[in-house]
Each structure stands twice: as structure tokens, then as C-alpha cells.
Design a protein around this motif. Structure first.
Motif, PDB file in Angstrom:
ATOM      1  N   ASP A 161       0.806  -1.225   0.000  1.00  0.00           N
ATOM      2  CA  ASP A 161       0.000   0.000   0.000  1.00  0.00           C
ATOM      3  C   ASP A 161       0.840   1.277   0.000  1.00  0.00           C
ATOM      4  O   ASP A 161       0.306   2.384   0.044  1.00  0.00           O
ATOM      5  N   GLY A 162       2.163   1.144  -0.041  1.00  0.00           N
ATOM      6  CA  GLY A 162       3.043   2.313  -0.091  1.00  0.00           C
ATOM      7  C   GLY A 162       3.586   2.753   1.245  1.00  0.00           C
ATOM      8  O   GLY A 162       4.442   3.643   1.296  1.00  0.00           O
ATOM      9  N   SER A 163       3.107   2.178   2.340  1.00  0.00           N
ATOM     10  CA  SER A 163       3.651   2.525   3.648  1.00  0.00           C
ATOM     11  C   SER A 163       5.028   1.884   3.821  1.00  0.00           C
ATOM     12  O   SER A 163       5.348   0.867   3.203  1.00  0.00           O
ATOM     13  N   VAL A 164       5.848   2.508   4.660  1.00  0.00           N
ATOM     14  CA  VAL A 164       7.214   2.040   4.838  1.00  0.00           C
ATOM     15  C   VAL A 164       7.251   0.830   5.762  1.00  0.00           C
ATOM     16  O   VAL A 164       6.742   0.862   6.885  1.00  0.00           O
ATOM     17  N   LYS A 165       7.855  -0.240   5.269  1.00  0.00           N
ATOM     18  CA  LYS A 165       8.027  -1.455   6.061  1.00  0.00           C
ATOM     19  C   LYS A 165       9.355  -1.420   6.812  1.00  0.00           C
ATOM     20  O   LYS A 165       9.460  -1.876   7.946  1.00  0.00           O
ATOM     21  N   TRP A 166      10.397  -0.873   6.160  1.00  0.00           N
ATOM     22  CA  TRP A 166      11.743  -0.800   6.739  1.00  0.00           C
ATOM     23  C   TRP A 166      12.527   0.283   6.022  1.00  0.00           C
ATOM     24  O   TRP A 166      12.338   0.519   4.827  1.00  0.00           O
ATOM     25  N   SER A 167      13.385   0.969   6.775  1.00  0.00           N
ATOM     26  CA  SER A 167      14.284   1.929   6.139  1.00  0.00           C
ATOM     27  C   SER A 167      15.651   1.854   6.814  1.00  0.00           C
ATOM     28  O   SER A 167      15.756   1.575   8.011  1.00  0.00           O
ATOM     29  N   TYR A 168      16.683   2.111   6.044  1.00  0.00           N
ATOM     30  CA  TYR A 168      18.053   2.057   6.537  1.00  0.00           C
ATOM     31  C   TYR A 168      18.310   3.233   7.470  1.00  0.00           C
ATOM     32  O   TYR A 168      17.927   4.369   7.187  1.00  0.00           O
ATOM     33  N   GLU A 169      18.985   2.957   8.578  1.00  0.00           N
ATOM     34  CA  GLU A 169      19.316   4.016   9.534  1.00  0.00           C
ATOM     35  C   GLU A 169      20.715   4.547   9.232  1.00  0.00           C
ATOM     36  O   GLU A 169      21.709   3.857   9.438  1.00  0.00           O
ATOM     37  N   TYR A 170      20.769   5.778   8.743  1.00  0.00           N
ATOM     38  CA  TYR A 170      22.056   6.392   8.426  1.00  0.00           C
ATOM     39  C   TYR A 170      22.703   6.934   9.698  1.00  0.00           C
ATOM     40  O   TYR A 170      22.011   7.268  10.672  1.00  0.00           O
ATOM     41  N   PRO A 171      24.029   7.050   9.708  1.00  0.00           N
ATOM     42  CA  PRO A 171      24.692   7.644  10.874  1.00  0.00           C
ATOM     43  C   PRO A 171      24.288   9.100  11.048  1.00  0.00           C
ATOM     44  O   PRO A 171      23.862   9.757  10.093  1.00  0.00           O
ATOM     45  N   LEU A 172      24.428   9.580  12.278  1.00  0.00           N
ATOM     46  CA  LEU A 172      24.055  10.955  12.589  1.00  0.00           C
ATOM     47  C   LEU A 172      25.282  11.855  12.551  1.00  0.00           C
ATOM     48  O   LEU A 172      26.403  11.422  12.846  1.00  0.00           O
ATOM     49  N   ASN A 173      25.074  13.117  12.210  1.00  0.00           N
ATOM     50  CA  ASN A 173      26.172  14.075  12.245  1.00  0.00           C
ATOM     51  C   ASN A 173      26.314  14.645  13.648  1.00  0.00           C
ATOM     52  O   ASN A 173      25.604  14.233  14.584  1.00  0.00           O
ATOM     53  N   GLU A 174      27.213  15.611  13.808  1.00  0.00           N
ATOM     54  CA  GLU A 174      27.493  16.157  15.149  1.00  0.00           C
ATOM     55  C   GLU A 174      26.295  16.895  15.729  1.00  0.00           C
ATOM     56  O   GLU A 174      26.217  17.112  16.942  1.00  0.00           O
ATOM     57  N   ASN A 175      25.324  17.272  14.886  1.00  0.00           N
ATOM     58  CA  ASN A 175      24.102  17.928  15.367  1.00  0.00           C
ATOM     59  C   ASN A 175      22.973  16.953  15.626  1.00  0.00           C
ATOM     60  O   ASN A 175      21.845  17.353  15.909  1.00  0.00           O
ATOM     61  N   GLY A 176      23.284  15.652  15.531  1.00  0.00           N
ATOM     62  CA  GLY A 176      22.266  14.647  15.774  1.00  0.00           C
ATOM     63  C   GLY A 176      21.303  14.453  14.615  1.00  0.00           C
ATOM     64  O   GLY A 176      20.256  13.832  14.772  1.00  0.00           O
ATOM     65  N   GLU A 177      21.667  14.957  13.428  1.00  0.00           N
ATOM     66  CA  GLU A 177      20.807  14.818  12.253  1.00  0.00           C
ATOM     67  C   GLU A 177      21.343  13.708  11.352  1.00  0.00           C
ATOM     68  O   GLU A 177      22.542  13.460  11.285  1.00  0.00           O
ATOM     69  N   SER A 178      20.430  13.063  10.631  1.00  0.00           N
ATOM     70  CA  SER A 178      20.842  11.985   9.733  1.00  0.00           C
ATOM     71  C   SER A 178      21.735  12.526   8.624  1.00  0.00           C
ATOM     72  O   SER A 178      21.463  13.570   8.029  1.00  0.00           O
ATOM     73  N   MET A 179      22.825  11.796   8.326  1.00  0.00           N
ATOM     74  CA  MET A 179      23.731  12.188   7.251  1.00  0.00           C
ATOM     75  C   MET A 179      23.158  11.841   5.876  1.00  0.00           C
ATOM     76  O   MET A 179      23.652  12.313   4.848  1.00  0.00           O
ATOM     77  N   ASN A 180      22.138  10.992   5.854  1.00  0.00           N
ATOM     78  CA  ASN A 180      21.490  10.567   4.605  1.00  0.00           C
ATOM     79  C   ASN A 180      22.457   9.898   3.629  1.00  0.00           C
ATOM     80  O   ASN A 180      22.196   9.853   2.415  1.00  0.00           O
ATOM     81  N   GLN A 181      23.547   9.393   4.143  1.00  0.00           N
ATOM     82  CA  GLN A 181      24.503   8.656   3.341  1.00  0.00           C
ATOM     83  C   GLN A 181      25.401   7.859   4.287  1.00  0.00           C
ATOM     84  O   GLN A 181      25.559   8.228   5.453  1.00  0.00           O
ATOM     85  N   PRO A 182      25.967   6.753   3.823  1.00  0.00           N
ATOM     86  CA  PRO A 182      26.869   5.990   4.691  1.00  0.00           C
ATOM     87  C   PRO A 182      28.052   6.826   5.146  1.00  0.00           C
ATOM     88  O   PRO A 182      28.452   7.783   4.474  1.00  0.00           O
ATOM     89  N   ALA A 183      28.625   6.459   6.277  1.00  0.00           N
ATOM     90  CA  ALA A 183      29.745   7.222   6.836  1.00  0.00           C
ATOM     91  C   ALA A 183      30.956   7.202   5.918  1.00  0.00           C
ATOM     92  O   ALA A 183      31.717   8.170   5.863  1.00  0.00           O
TER      93      ALA A 183
END
Length: 335
Positions: free
Chosen positions: A283-305
């Protein structure tokens, strides 16, 4: 040793130097002296690495001179037409090889790559190719989920590389036909294989990877509308047919000011995935998503380290140093 000192080759040398301690680039080969000079400058500025004058070789036979040196590893980043010849020579010289994609431009070249890959396997050489999605942590984790049944049985896929035109070189009066074509290689089919091979191979390979098979036939078409140089097409559309009549649609285009899309979509009986980082329910809902590392501000880097361009060289160096050979050449030739 680096064979092919253009933009991709120079960056690949730096990626290699980033892959561990005790690594060095000691020999360079290219058709043109100015490309070697630019590569040396790039490596010195970014990594403090220097290559001796007498270890820099130019001309069509420059690759042979590099292979004669006492080195362990060859990076092949020449225009794709030359890669089967250079790979065959590197394997015969018993060198481990990092080879940029695509590894060939035609069936003859692809068969040569496969033959050389089999020889490399028999003598324990490691060969890694530049399909960096296979070394990207988010793609790898998504693949594992799909392999373990997260979207059920795969039933179809769509792969895209639609973007604006790539670069081209304006011809100089002093250049011969051959020099112009090699400097402008990405626009000439005999040198590049056209952009469905040179660029779209990334997405096609992801489909083959996730499906676990190669197509058995294909019907496609393309056209040339806007190119200002070379003889490539601007667009392709291909219907790849796999066993059990499963279809994958491949679409690629290089024309300015159009809708752009570089992605993959694999659809299964119990959901679908973008292959990169997310699995969806039907139905388009998210079943699983990859957890990217966080930057120094606690925000997702949206890319592998670690950049996948570095990671593929880390995997390459690790395989050699741990004596656990890997060989990606045949599957890249197949894609």
C-alpha cells in the motif's frame, strides 16, 4: 600503478590511497602528458603523494611499461574500449586489478573480460570493478532484507538513469582524429559503448543483483535528437525479459531540461523497494528503512559514513591483504 589518468582515474588513485595504511601509487600511464601532470598535481595536493618522473609513461604502449614495474595492484581507468586489452595484460602479469565500469563496449570485449576473469580466478587474483552500489552499505542492507524475503517473490523491476547531457570536448586544430576522440571519449560509441553501457550499467546491474539472474532476451529502441558531438544516442528504452517471462524496463536519457531520475525499483508479491534504503508495503507505507549515521548535530547524514568510492577500494585492499580473493569482472561484463 594507474593506467588512465583522466578525471576518474585520478580520483580512483586517491580512493585507493584512502583505503588503508602503507599504500602508494608509484607508476602512471596515459596517452597524454597533460593528463599525467594533472593527476600528479591532484595526488600531491590531496594526499601528499608523489610519482617519480621516470615512472610516468605516455602513449598506446604506456600500460605495458607500468605492468613491467614491481607493483602489486593495477587501477584501470582508461576509456572503456581499451579495458579488455589492459585487463588481459594485467592478469597475465599477475597483478590484482581495480577496473572501472563498464569493463567493455561490445560482445567481443565482454567475452575477453570473462576469459581473463576466469584466468584471474585460477591464479588467486582479486578483481574489483567500479559498480560501487554493491559496496554501499545502504544498498547492501536493503539487498539482505530482500534476499531474506522482505518483499516476497520478485515479479518485476524498473531501472532509470535519466539526466542532462554529460561533458564534451571542443576539438582543437592541433588534435588528430584519434586524439580528439580519445579526449572526447564519453561521446563516441566505439570508446564508451554508449551511455546505456557506460552509465546505465549501474542500474541494470542492481536489477540483476537483486533478482539474482541475468535476462535471457531483450527488445529495445533509442534515438539521437540533441547531441552536439560524437555518435551516441540520446535515449534508450529496453524491455529485458528474464526466466518465467519476468520483465524489467530499463530507461536512460541524456538530454537537458527534461525530467530526471536515477533510481531502481524492484517489485515483489509482498511489497517493493527502491534498492537504496527503503522497503515498502504493497500500500506504499514504509516497512523498513536504513538508519544512516548521525552528524554532530544529531541529524541523519542521509549517506553511509564511508563514501562507496572509498569503500570499494577498502574492500579491494582487504581482500588482497587477507588472501580472500574476490572477482567481480565476469558479472560486470554480463551486466
Amino acid at each position: 600503478g594507474l593506467i588512465g589518468c583522466g578525471g576518474r582515474g585520478s580520483v580512483a588513485a586517491i580512493n585507493f590511497l584512502n583505503a588503508g595504511n602503507g599504500l602508494s601509487v608509484v607508476a602512471l600511464a596515459d596517452m597524454f602528458e597533460d593528463r599525467i601532470a594533472e593527476c600528479r598535481k591532484e595526488m600531491k595536493n590531496k594526499k601528499g603523494a608523489e610519482v617519480a618522473d621516470d615512472m610516468c609513461f605516455t602513449g598506446f604502449d604506456a600500460y605495458q611499461k607500468v605492468l613491467e614495474q614491481d607493483i602489486d595492484v593495477i587501477i584501470i581507468a582508461t576509456p572503456p574500449y581499451f579495458r579488455p586489452t589492459h585487463f588481459k595484460a594485467a592478469v597475465e602479469a599477475r597483478k590484482h586489478v581495480f577496473m572501472e565500469k563498464p569493463v567493455a563496449v561490445d560482445p567481443v570485449g565482454a567475452r575477453s573480460i570473462i576469459a581473463s576473469a576466469k584466468k584471474a580466478e585460477t591464479i588467486g587474483l582479486t578483481v574489483v570493478t567500479g559498480l560501487q552500489r554493491r559496496h554501499k552499505h545502504d544498498y547492501l542492507e536493503t539487498y539482505k532484507k530482500v534476499f531474506n524475503g522482505a518483499i516476497g517473490d520478485i515479479v518485476s523491476a524498473n531501472v532509470y538513469w535519466n539526466q542532462s547531457k554529460l561533458w564534451h570536448k571542443d576539438r582543437k586544430d592541433s588534435w588528430t582524429d584519434m586524439e580528439f576522440m580519445i579526449r572526447d571519449w564519453v561521446n563516441w560509441t566505439w570508446l564508451s559503448g554508449d551511455h546505456i553501457v557506460e552509465q546505465h550499467v549501474h542500474n541494470i546491474d542492481v536489477a540483476n543483483w537483486f533478482i539474482g539472474k541475468f535476462p535471457v532476451k531483450a527488445v529495445g529502441f533509442g534515438s539521437r535528437q540533441r547531441r552536439v558531438t560524437g555518435d551516441q544516442y540520446d535515449n534508450f528504452s529496453v524491455d529485458f525479459v528474464y526466466e518465467n517471462d519476468m520483465h524489467v524496463h530499463s530507461m536512460c536519457r541524456q538530454i537537458n531540461d527534461c525530467a530526471n531520475n536515477v533510481s531502481e525499483l524492484i517489485r515483489g508479491t509482498e511489497g517493493y523497494t527502491n534498492c537504496a534504503n527503503t522497503i515498502f508495503n504493497p500500500d506504499g507505507s514504509v516497512k523498513w528503512s536504513y538508519e544512516y549515521p548521525l552528524n554532530e548535530n544529531g541529524e541523519s547524514m542521509n549517506q553511509p559514513a564511508i563514501s562507496p568510492y572509498d569503500q570499494e577500494h577498502i574492500d579491494f585492499v582487504t581482500a588482497i591483504r587477507t588472501d580472500t580473493p574476490v572477482n567481480e569482472a565476469e558479472r560486470t561484463a554480463m551486466s
